[in-house]
Scaffold this active site. Structure first.
Site, PDB file in Angstrom:
ATOM      1  N   LYS A   1      61.042 -97.538 -28.902  1.00 13.05           N
ATOM      2  CA  LYS A   1      63.415 -98.901 -29.282  1.00 13.05           C
ATOM      3  C   LYS A   1      63.318 -99.552 -28.123  1.00 13.05           C
ATOM      4  O   LYS A   1      63.434-100.941 -29.349  1.00 13.05           O
ATOM      5  CB  LYS A   1      64.074 -97.186 -28.692  1.00 13.05           C
ATOM      6  CG  LYS A   1      64.237 -95.955 -29.639  1.00 13.05           C
ATOM      7  CD  LYS A   1      65.390 -95.828 -29.521  1.00 13.05           C
ATOM      8  CE  LYS A   1      65.427 -94.601 -31.035  1.00 13.05           C
ATOM      9  NZ  LYS A   1      66.033 -94.722 -32.340  1.00 13.05           N
TER      10      LYS A   1
ATOM     11  N   ASP B   1      60.347 -87.976 -22.437  1.00 12.33           N
ATOM     12  CA  ASP B   1      60.412 -89.306 -24.140  1.00 12.33           C
ATOM     13  C   ASP B   1      61.098 -89.327 -23.579  1.00 12.33           C
ATOM     14  O   ASP B   1      62.412 -89.133 -23.530  1.00 12.33           O
ATOM     15  CB  ASP B   1      60.137 -88.014 -24.835  1.00 12.33           C
ATOM     16  CG  ASP B   1      60.761 -88.747 -25.677  1.00 12.33           C
ATOM     17  OD1 ASP B   1      61.264 -90.024 -25.989  1.00 12.33           O
ATOM     18  OD2 ASP B   1      60.849 -88.922 -27.400  1.00 12.33           O
TER      19      ASP B   1
ATOM     20  N   PHE C   1      64.662 -83.952 -30.341  1.00 12.39           N
ATOM     21  CA  PHE C   1      63.577 -84.918 -31.058  1.00 12.39           C
ATOM     22  C   PHE C   1      62.665 -85.643 -30.589  1.00 12.39           C
ATOM     23  O   PHE C   1      63.103 -86.727 -29.280  1.00 12.39           O
ATOM     24  CB  PHE C   1      64.634 -85.676 -31.825  1.00 12.39           C
ATOM     25  CG  PHE C   1      64.004 -86.513 -33.353  1.00 12.39           C
ATOM     26  CD1 PHE C   1      64.070 -85.883 -34.350  1.00 12.39           C
ATOM     27  CD2 PHE C   1      63.778 -87.594 -33.423  1.00 12.39           C
ATOM     28  CE1 PHE C   1      64.333 -86.745 -35.648  1.00 12.39           C
ATOM     29  CE2 PHE C   1      62.934 -88.169 -33.957  1.00 12.39           C
ATOM     30  CZ  PHE C   1      63.273 -87.852 -34.918  1.00 12.39           C
TER      31      PHE C   1
HETATM   32  C1  LIG Z   1      63.604 -88.948 -28.445  1.00 14.81           C
HETATM   33  C2  LIG Z   1      63.099 -89.618 -29.336  1.00 14.81           C
HETATM   34  N1  LIG Z   1      61.424 -89.538 -29.149  1.00 14.81           N
HETATM   35  C3  LIG Z   1      61.060 -89.977 -30.444  1.00 14.81           C
HETATM   36  C4  LIG Z   1      61.871 -90.456 -31.611  1.00 14.81           C
HETATM   37  C5  LIG Z   1      61.003 -91.261 -32.511  1.00 14.81           C
HETATM   38  O1  LIG Z   1      60.792 -92.403 -32.761  1.00 14.81           O
HETATM   39  P1  LIG Z   1      60.544 -93.708 -33.547  1.00 14.81           P
HETATM   40  O2  LIG Z   1      61.742 -93.351 -34.455  1.00 14.81           O
HETATM   41  O3  LIG Z   1      60.208 -94.609 -33.011  1.00 14.81           O
HETATM   42  O4  LIG Z   1      59.308 -93.425 -34.002  1.00 14.81           O
HETATM   43  C6  LIG Z   1      63.190 -90.756 -31.378  1.00 14.81           C
HETATM   44  C7  LIG Z   1      64.284 -91.698 -32.644  1.00 14.81           C
HETATM   45  O5  LIG Z   1      65.106 -91.350 -32.398  1.00 14.81           O
HETATM   46  C8  LIG Z   1      64.006 -90.414 -30.436  1.00 14.81           C
HETATM   47  O6  LIG Z   1      64.815 -90.498 -30.286  1.00 14.81           O
END
Ligand SMILES: Cc1ncc(COP(=O)(O)O)c(C=O)c1O
Length: 380
Positions: A243, A214, A129
């Protein structure tokens, strides 16, 4: 159930919300509209490492609100520069671009990889994700997020997580980079083998592609080091986080080593504003200097050991690192989530069967024990 909560007035239908309105909080506890207190093990889904209304956060917000919040990107960005220097020192990276969310941090990383390599094909993992904007969504694997929006912005080849042979085989002459979470979060807290990140680095070097980590969810001290990769030898070319970086205020960070944009290639009106980068600096300072990473490790181990020791036949697996924990049940986890909420503890559910805990990094030993006792009773 909170009788005073109305259903979604005027909001688009993007979230299934629990019928509970939270109004205030302190530390790891939050209070609902009826004055009931809960132990918050969701923590804004990893957005509140300091917990609620931490004094350093409140002071930073008040101080920065009374100063200048946004002077545009036309003027010197002293707060952003200071945050970039601190994150760079912590992570061993040399440049930062600030945006407003996790998905934007990943968009920036993908664009930077394209700009640097002159290639636009990527590799990502099954169940990964990376966000919901069209570039990040291209690297987000599950059909439920992407199917209706295909064809997506970028060509991405998907491989199994924790499989470096698959990575080696998937690399094509036109591949720019591999993007991967060090621990998969939305997939249900999936921890790879101890050598995975080091081996991934070696394969990327051997084949000449960039490595993007990420750390939107794992970063900011959650797993016991400021970034999860710092617990391994391999360093990424680009790391993203968001986050918890400003304890719940919108910010995304894309940090790079030896790579940079040229003027005009990328920008963000709100990204890097004085308000949020100033607060993020105070948050990072508290994470580093108030022992929160050490606490995340200790409390995470206490919690996972405690659940394992209960030896509940209903539990299929307990996994995680620091305070990023998944408790996989053999049946529907929603019943247990509801039972815990009735017992005054908030947890979330991923993939139907897994309870996911991403609490503030300030969680205490007593609060961990309170959760273990409640879990014992609710599961029974
Ligand atoms: C690993 C990871 N990358 C990207 C995102 C996307 O972040 P955002 O919701 O702030 O766009 C998330 C959100 O849960 C995530 O867990």
């Amino acid at each position: 159930m909170n009788a005073k909560t109305k259903a979604e007035p005027g909001l688009m239908n993007t979230y299934k919300r629990y019928p509970l309105a939270l109004r205030s909080g302190s530390g790891c506890e939050v209070n609902d509209a009826d004055g009931r207190t809960y132990l918050d093990l969701i923590g804004g889904i990893a957005c509140c490492p300091l917990g609620h209304s931490h004094p350093a956060f409140v002071k930073a917000v008040q101080g920065h609100a009374a100063g200048l919040t946004n002077v545009s990107n036309l003027f010197q960005a002293e707060d952003a520069e200071r945050l970039a220097a601190t994150l760079g020192r912590l992570g061993g990276m040399d440049k930062a671009f600030f945006s407003n969310s996790g998905t934007e941090a990943n968009e920036s990383a993908l664009k930077l990889a394209i700009a640097e390599s002159g290639k636009r094909r990527f590799i990502a993992c099954h169940h990964a994700f990376h966000g919901r904007t069209l570039g990040s969504l291209s690297a987000t694997a599950d059909a439920k997020y992407r199917k209706e929006f295909e064809p997506l912005a970028l060509p991405v080849d998907f491989i199994p997580f924790n499989d470096t042979d698959a990575l080696r085989k998937a690399i094509l002459p036109e591949t720019a980079a591999f993007i991967v979470e060090p621990i998969q979060g939305e997939a249900g807290v999936i921890v790879p083998s101890a050598d995975y990140l080091n081996e991934v680095r070696e394969v990327c070097d051997e084949k000449g592609i960039l490595l993007i980590l990420d750390e939107v969810q794992t970063g900011n001290g959650r797993t016991g080091t400021f970034f999860e990769y710092l617990a391994h030898h391999g360093r990424p070319d680009i790391v993203t986080t968001a986050k918890g970086l400003a304890n719940g205020l919108p910010i995304g960070a894309t940090l790079a080593r030896g790579l940079d944009f040229k003027p005009g290639q990328h920008a963000s009106t709100f990204g890097g504003n004085a308000f949020v980068t100033g607060i993020a600096h105070a948050v990072v300072d508290a994470i580093v200097n108030e022992g929160m990473m050490r606490n995340a490790k200790t409390r995470g181990n206490q919690l996972m050991d405690g659940i394992r020791r209960l030896q509940k036949s209903e539990v299929a697996d307990v996994r995680g690192k620091g305070l990023m924990i998944g408790i996989e049940l053999k049946k529907d986890a929603e019943i247990v989530r509801k039972g815990l909420q009735e017992a005054g503890i908030l947890v979330s559910v991923v993939h139907g069967k897994t309870l996911r805990l991403l609490p503030p990094l300030t969680l205490s030993a007593l609060q961990v024990n309170r959760f273990i006792d409640a879990f014992d009773k609710v599961v029974s």
